[in-house]
Write a protein that holds these residues in place. Structure first.
Motif, PDB file in Angstrom:
ATOM      1  N   ALA A  57       2.946   2.491   4.164  1.00  0.00           N
ATOM      2  CA  ALA A  57       3.551   2.051   5.422  1.00  0.00           C
ATOM      3  C   ALA A  57       2.770   2.589   6.618  1.00  0.00           C
ATOM      4  CB  ALA A  57       5.008   2.498   5.485  1.00  0.00           C
ATOM      5  N   VAL A  58       2.325   3.824   6.535  1.00  0.00           N
ATOM      6  CA  VAL A  58       1.536   4.408   7.624  1.00  0.00           C
ATOM      7  C   VAL A  58       0.255   3.611   7.825  1.00  0.00           C
ATOM      8  CG1 VAL A  58       0.202   6.439   8.331  1.00  0.00           C
ATOM      9  CG2 VAL A  58       2.483   6.728   7.362  1.00  0.00           C
ATOM     10  N   VAL A  59      -0.430   3.301   6.729  1.00  0.00           N
ATOM     11  CA  VAL A  59      -1.680   2.541   6.819  1.00  0.00           C
ATOM     12  C   VAL A  59      -1.418   1.141   7.370  1.00  0.00           C
ATOM     13  CG1 VAL A  59      -3.607   1.597   5.498  1.00  0.00           C
ATOM     14  CG2 VAL A  59      -2.703   3.844   4.920  1.00  0.00           C
ATOM     15  N   LEU A  60      -0.276   0.559   7.019  1.00  0.00           N
ATOM     16  CA  LEU A  60       0.061  -0.786   7.476  1.00  0.00           C
ATOM     17  C   LEU A  60       0.727  -0.774   8.849  1.00  0.00           C
ATOM     18  CD1 LEU A  60       1.336  -2.148   4.064  1.00  0.00           C
ATOM     19  CD2 LEU A  60      -0.819  -2.727   5.208  1.00  0.00           C
ATOM     20  N   GLU A  61       0.699   0.403   9.499  1.00  0.00           N
ATOM     21  CA  GLU A  61       1.195   0.574  10.868  1.00  0.00           C
ATOM     22  C   GLU A  61       2.652   0.150  11.023  1.00  0.00           C
ATOM     23  OE1 GLU A  61      -1.697  -1.653  13.088  1.00  0.00           O
ATOM     24  OE2 GLU A  61      -3.093   0.027  13.077  1.00  0.00           O
ATOM     25  N   MET A  62       3.472   0.629  10.101  1.00  0.00           N
ATOM     26  CA  MET A  62       4.892   0.350  10.185  1.00  0.00           C
ATOM     27  C   MET A  62       5.664   1.562   9.682  1.00  0.00           C
ATOM     28  SD  MET A  62       4.961  -2.426   6.994  1.00  0.00           S
ATOM     29  CE  MET A  62       6.195  -3.357   7.768  1.00  0.00           C
ATOM     30  N   LYS A  63       6.911   1.627  10.038  1.00  0.00           N
ATOM     31  CA  LYS A  63       7.758   2.690   9.528  1.00  0.00           C
ATOM     32  C   LYS A  63       8.046   2.402   8.061  1.00  0.00           C
ATOM     33  CE  LYS A  63      10.108   3.518  13.891  1.00  0.00           C
ATOM     34  NZ  LYS A  63      11.386   3.440  14.602  1.00  0.00           N
ATOM     35  N   SER A  64       8.211   3.455   7.297  1.00  0.00           N
ATOM     36  CA  SER A  64       8.520   3.263   5.879  1.00  0.00           C
ATOM     37  C   SER A  64       9.824   2.490   5.720  1.00  0.00           C
ATOM     38  CB  SER A  64       8.575   4.599   5.143  1.00  0.00           C
ATOM     39  OG  SER A  64       9.476   5.479   5.781  1.00  0.00           O
ATOM     40  N   SER A  65      10.761   2.709   6.619  1.00  0.00           N
ATOM     41  CA  SER A  65      12.027   1.969   6.547  1.00  0.00           C
ATOM     42  C   SER A  65      11.811   0.473   6.773  1.00  0.00           C
ATOM     43  CB  SER A  65      13.029   2.527   7.564  1.00  0.00           C
ATOM     44  OG  SER A  65      12.532   2.408   8.870  1.00  0.00           O
ATOM     45  N   GLU A  66      10.842   0.109   7.610  1.00  0.00           N
ATOM     46  CA  GLU A  66      10.526  -1.307   7.836  1.00  0.00           C
ATOM     47  C   GLU A  66       9.947  -1.936   6.577  1.00  0.00           C
ATOM     48  OE1 GLU A  66       9.399  -1.485  12.568  1.00  0.00           O
ATOM     49  OE2 GLU A  66       7.896  -0.686  11.179  1.00  0.00           O
ATOM     50  N   LEU A  67       9.082  -1.194   5.897  1.00  0.00           N
ATOM     51  CA  LEU A  67       8.502  -1.708   4.658  1.00  0.00           C
ATOM     52  C   LEU A  67       9.590  -1.881   3.602  1.00  0.00           C
ATOM     53  CD1 LEU A  67       6.148  -2.596   2.911  1.00  0.00           C
ATOM     54  CD2 LEU A  67       5.586  -0.176   2.537  1.00  0.00           C
ATOM     55  N   VAL A  68      10.462  -0.919   3.484  1.00  0.00           N
ATOM     56  CA  VAL A  68      11.553  -1.019   2.516  1.00  0.00           C
ATOM     57  C   VAL A  68      12.462  -2.190   2.874  1.00  0.00           C
ATOM     58  CG1 VAL A  68      13.609   0.147   1.613  1.00  0.00           C
ATOM     59  CG2 VAL A  68      11.467   1.420   1.875  1.00  0.00           C
TER      60      VAL A  68
END
Length: 74
Positions: A57-68
């Motif tokens: 998520a960090v690499v994809l420039e998003m919060k981990s909660s957004e990825l989940v």
């Protein structure tokens, strides 16, 4: 996790990687995973752990909660 759910996870990761114009090698360079692991994640040969999701998520420039959330939407 059911097989259908893991397939969706792989497709989402691949789509997000491509959306950020990253190759598997690029994603591997910016994360603690190697290119083979990234490929296995996208092909659902490897199930991502929670720490892996956080790092990607960090690499994809998003919060981990957004990825989940993206994964849960499907």
């Amino acid at each position: 996790m059911k097989k259908e759910e893991t397939i969706i996870v792989g497709k989402i990761l691949k789509a997000l990687r491509k959306q950020h114009l990253l190759s598997q090698e690029d994603l591997a360079d910016f994360s603690p995973k190697d290119r083979n692991t990234i490929s296995n994640l996208e092909r659902d040969q490897y199930h991502p752990t929670l720490p892996t999701i956080f790092k990607l998520a960090v690499v994809l420039e998003m919060k981990s909660s957004e990825l989940v959330e993206k994964i849960e939407e499907v």
